[in-house]
Design a protein around this motif. Structure first.
Motif, mmCIF file in Angstrom:
data_model
loop_
_atom_site.group_PDB
_atom_site.id
_atom_site.type_symbol
_atom_site.label_atom_id
_atom_site.label_comp_id
_atom_site.label_asym_id
_atom_site.label_seq_id
_atom_site.Cartn_x
_atom_site.Cartn_y
_atom_site.Cartn_z
ATOM 1 N N TYR A 301 -71.025 62.098 -12.183
ATOM 2 C CA TYR A 301 -71.033 61.061 -11.147
ATOM 3 C C TYR A 301 -70.098 61.387 -9.980
ATOM 4 N N GLU A 302 -69.628 62.621 -9.902
ATOM 5 C CA GLU A 302 -68.732 62.990 -8.813
ATOM 6 C C GLU A 302 -69.452 62.930 -7.471
ATOM 7 N N ARG A 303 -68.756 62.414 -6.473
ATOM 8 C CA ARG A 303 -69.330 62.263 -5.141
ATOM 9 C C ARG A 303 -68.856 63.420 -4.266
ATOM 10 N N GLU A 304 -69.798 64.262 -3.916
ATOM 11 C CA GLU A 304 -69.479 65.465 -3.142
ATOM 12 C C GLU A 304 -68.821 65.080 -1.816
ATOM 13 N N GLY A 305 -67.728 65.768 -1.516
ATOM 14 C CA GLY A 305 -67.037 65.540 -0.252
ATOM 15 C C GLY A 305 -66.042 64.401 -0.290
ATOM 16 N N GLN A 306 -65.970 63.667 -1.398
ATOM 17 C CA GLN A 306 -65.000 62.583 -1.523
ATOM 18 C C GLN A 306 -63.958 62.963 -2.574
ATOM 19 N N TYR A 307 -62.832 63.433 -2.132
ATOM 20 C CA TYR A 307 -61.792 63.861 -3.063
ATOM 21 C C TYR A 307 -60.416 63.648 -2.460
ATOM 22 N N LYS A 308 -59.445 63.557 -3.350
ATOM 23 C CA LYS A 308 -58.035 63.564 -2.953
ATOM 24 C C LYS A 308 -57.474 64.939 -3.288
ATOM 25 N N LEU A 309 -56.510 65.368 -2.503
ATOM 26 C CA LEU A 309 -55.927 66.701 -2.665
ATOM 27 C C LEU A 309 -54.454 66.543 -3.038
ATOM 28 N N TYR A 310 -54.073 67.167 -4.137
ATOM 29 C CA TYR A 310 -52.679 67.133 -4.590
ATOM 30 C C TYR A 310 -52.142 68.555 -4.667
ATOM 31 N N LEU A 311 -50.854 68.724 -4.369
ATOM 32 C CA LEU A 311 -50.237 70.035 -4.538
ATOM 33 C C LEU A 311 -49.997 70.305 -6.013
ATOM 34 N N SER A 312 -49.975 71.586 -6.376
ATOM 35 C CA SER A 312 -49.869 71.978 -7.783
ATOM 36 C C SER A 312 -48.444 71.920 -8.315
ATOM 37 N N ASP A 313 -47.475 71.583 -7.476
ATOM 38 C CA ASP A 313 -46.103 71.382 -7.943
ATOM 39 C C ASP A 313 -45.489 70.243 -7.147
ATOM 40 N N ILE A 314 -45.022 69.211 -7.847
ATOM 41 C CA ILE A 314 -44.515 68.016 -7.176
ATOM 42 C C ILE A 314 -43.292 68.328 -6.317
ATOM 43 N N GLY A 315 -42.446 69.264 -6.758
ATOM 44 C CA GLY A 315 -41.251 69.602 -5.987
ATOM 45 C C GLY A 315 -41.579 70.204 -4.634
ATOM 46 N N LEU A 316 -42.642 71.016 -4.578
ATOM 47 C CA LEU A 316 -43.034 71.624 -3.305
ATOM 48 C C LEU A 316 -43.568 70.575 -2.342
ATOM 49 N N LEU A 317 -44.262 69.559 -2.881
ATOM 50 C CA LEU A 317 -44.713 68.471 -2.007
ATOM 51 C C LEU A 317 -43.519 67.761 -1.379
ATOM 52 N N VAL A 318 -42.542 67.407 -2.193
ATOM 53 C CA VAL A 318 -41.358 66.716 -1.679
ATOM 54 C C VAL A 318 -40.624 67.592 -0.665
ATOM 55 N N ALA A 319 -40.565 68.891 -0.927
ATOM 56 C CA ALA A 319 -39.910 69.809 0.010
ATOM 57 C C ALA A 319 -40.603 69.806 1.364
ATOM 58 N N LEU A 320 -41.933 69.685 1.376
ATOM 59 C CA LEU A 320 -42.668 69.665 2.640
ATOM 60 C C LEU A 320 -42.350 68.416 3.465
ATOM 61 N N TYR A 321 -41.952 67.337 2.821
ATOM 62 C CA TYR A 321 -41.565 66.126 3.551
ATOM 63 C C TYR A 321 -40.209 66.285 4.236
ATOM 64 N N GLY A 322 -39.439 67.299 3.827
ATOM 65 C CA GLY A 322 -38.122 67.520 4.416
ATOM 66 C C GLY A 322 -37.008 67.134 3.460
ATOM 67 N N PHE A 323 -35.821 67.660 3.733
ATOM 68 C CA PHE A 323 -34.699 67.508 2.799
ATOM 69 C C PHE A 323 -34.307 66.049 2.569
ATOM 70 N N GLU A 324 -34.366 65.210 3.593
ATOM 71 C CA GLU A 324 -33.926 63.826 3.449
ATOM 72 C C GLU A 324 -34.768 63.047 2.442
ATOM 73 N N MET A 325 -35.992 63.517 2.201
ATOM 74 C CA MET A 325 -36.836 62.848 1.217
ATOM 75 C C MET A 325 -36.224 62.923 -0.184
ATOM 76 N N LYS A 326 -35.486 63.976 -0.469
ATOM 77 C CA LYS A 326 -34.870 64.118 -1.790
ATOM 78 C C LYS A 326 -33.916 62.955 -2.078
ATOM 79 N N LYS A 327 -33.057 62.650 -1.122
ATOM 80 C CA LYS A 327 -32.106 61.557 -1.313
ATOM 81 C C LYS A 327 -32.831 60.224 -1.458
ATOM 82 N N ALA A 328 -33.853 60.006 -0.654
ATOM 83 C CA ALA A 328 -34.600 58.747 -0.718
ATOM 84 C C ALA A 328 -35.228 58.545 -2.089
#
Length: 432
Positions: A301-328
């Motif tokens: 039942y998957e709908r082609e073209g409708q997906y969410k994208l997640y990074l394969s490591d949560i720490g790298l996602l937070v790093a992309l938001y910038g250093f201040e995100m760590k403290k928050a």
């Protein structure tokens, strides 16, 4: 040394394999080489390591006739010091994507069966088209990930027995003592900012310095961008990188479905779909598809073209938001849609490392949306993620369906059960 669950999987392969080589897949810098190297030295009398990037001339071993006898003969011409001990030798072919003929040769080495062979590579999904013949039936494929939350707890000093005690609360659906719960939530928030990349975890353990953590994460991100520059086609390079960098913005939207217009104004799927495929095949992102109906089997039942994208490591996602995100995150002061997206990526990461394929459900008008659906015993289990402890109107609606046995609400609070709805702390996702 960081303890890894993957070590036990390799031991199981060694003890049960029948004429099969092991192919280890996964993103770069998740610790594949280190753990396979350790496994080889601990379990074999003779261990032979060949890295096709470090020693390019090693490709000559596989440049002609691919019989096992010829391969081993040529191996001794380049590595005269190696020893072959029947049924007690491991040959580790690292960065095998650099030598497509070596991938083809796995079939003949498996049939020969005198020596165990493990191959590994970081971009196998990208380079498979260059392999003239995939050794179907003669290679056991396993995917390795960065450290999961349980492995992180081991790294910071928790014993397996302590985690088993915590698991007991999960299994009995009993409230976790407040002090234990608060401590685990604190560790989970730290894990979100550090992630599971071994180099980053080790850097944190050395100095408990979050500035150095960010620095190490940036090195890894830079190496990923270098890989894009090296391996993506000329026309795809900027598009692949821009899609990757757009993920923090995508997850900060209220509707987290991946939208190409976030990457580039008026962009179309046709322009960027190959870039998403490249990132997925390189194990840098994970796609979570919407389904038209929450029924088993979900992939039907998957709908082609409708997906969410997640990074394969949560720490790298937070790093992309910038250093201040760590403290928050560590101070638990983050609010808004970005917080929800980060916690979704965390649970995506944790569930994927548990072996689940993920989907989600969202109606066209957005009246019902559940973050994750997994399959268990041919039943669909919905999982709603709440960074705090908000209402779960969508989950409640879905649990009215008779074919859904129960569902999980993952929150920052403690355990509770309300009919078919099981409320769990976010860190309990490691036991689902």
């Amino acid at each position: 040394m960081l303890k890894r669950k993957f070590y036990d999987r390799m031991v199981d392969w060694k003890n049960t394999k029948e004429k099969s080589c092991l192919l280890v897949k996964g993103a770069r810098q998740i610790g594949k080489t280190y753990i396979i190297d350790y496994f080889g030295k601990e379990n074999y009398e003779s261990y032979i390591y060949i890295n096709f990037i470090e020693i390019p001339q090693a490709k000559d071993i596989f440049s002609d006739e691919l019989t096992a006898e010829e391969i081993y003969k040529r191996m001794t011409l380049i590595f005269p010091e190696i020893r072959f001990i029947e049924h007690n030798t491991l040959i580790f072919l690292d960065e095998i994507q650099e030598c497509p003929n070596a991938r083809t040769a796995l079939k003949f080495l498996a049939i020969d069966n005198r020596f165990d062979v493990i191959a590994s590579g970081s971009l196998l999904g990208i380079s498979y088209r260059e392999v003239t013949s995939i050794p179907v039936g003669y290679e056991t494929q396993m995917e390795m990930y960065s450290l999961d939350f349980e492995e992180y707890l081991w790294a910071i000093g928790y014993e397996k027995e302590s985690i088993e005690l915590l698991k007991g609360y999960f299994e009995k659906r009993e409230k976790v003592p407040d002090a234990v719960h608060e401590t685990m939530m604190k560790h989970l928030r730290e894990y979100m900012t550090i992630g599971g990349m071994p180099a980053v975890v080790n850097r944190y353990l050395e100095g408990k310095h979050f500035g150095e953590v960010q620095e190490e994460q940036q090195k890894i991100l830079d190496s990923y961008f270098d890989d894009i520059s090296k391996y993506a086609s000329k026309t795809e390079k900027p598009k692949v990188k821009n899609c990757y960098l757009s993920v923090p913005k995508q997850l900060a939207k209220e509707n987290k479905k991946f939208q190409f217009s976030v990457v580039e104004k008026k962009a179309t799927a046709r322009k960027y779909e190959n870039s998403i495929e490249w990132l997925r095949d390189a194990n840098l992102v994970r796609l979570c598809y919407n389904v038209s109906t929450p029924e088993f089997p979900l992939n039907a039942y998957e709908r082609e073209g409708q997906y969410k994208l997640y990074l394969s490591d949560i720490g790298l996602l937070v790093a992309l938001y910038g250093f201040e995100m760590k403290k928050a995150i560590i101070d638990d002061e983050l609010t808004g849609n970005a917080k929800g997206g980060i916690y979704e990526n965390l649970i995506s990461d944790m569930l994927t490392k548990r072996g689940y394929k993920l989907n989600y459900y969202r109606t066209d008008n957005g009246s019902v949306e559940v973050e994750f659906l997994i399959s268990k015993d041919a039943k669909v289990i919905p999982i709603e993620v709440k960074a705090n402890n908000g209402s779960t109107i969508s989950l409640n609606e879905m649990l009215k369906r008779t074919e859904i046995p129960y569902g999980y609400k993952l929150i920052s609070g403690n355990i509770g059960v309300n009919d078919k709805k099981i409320v769990m702390p976010l860190y309990m996702a490691m036991f689902l």
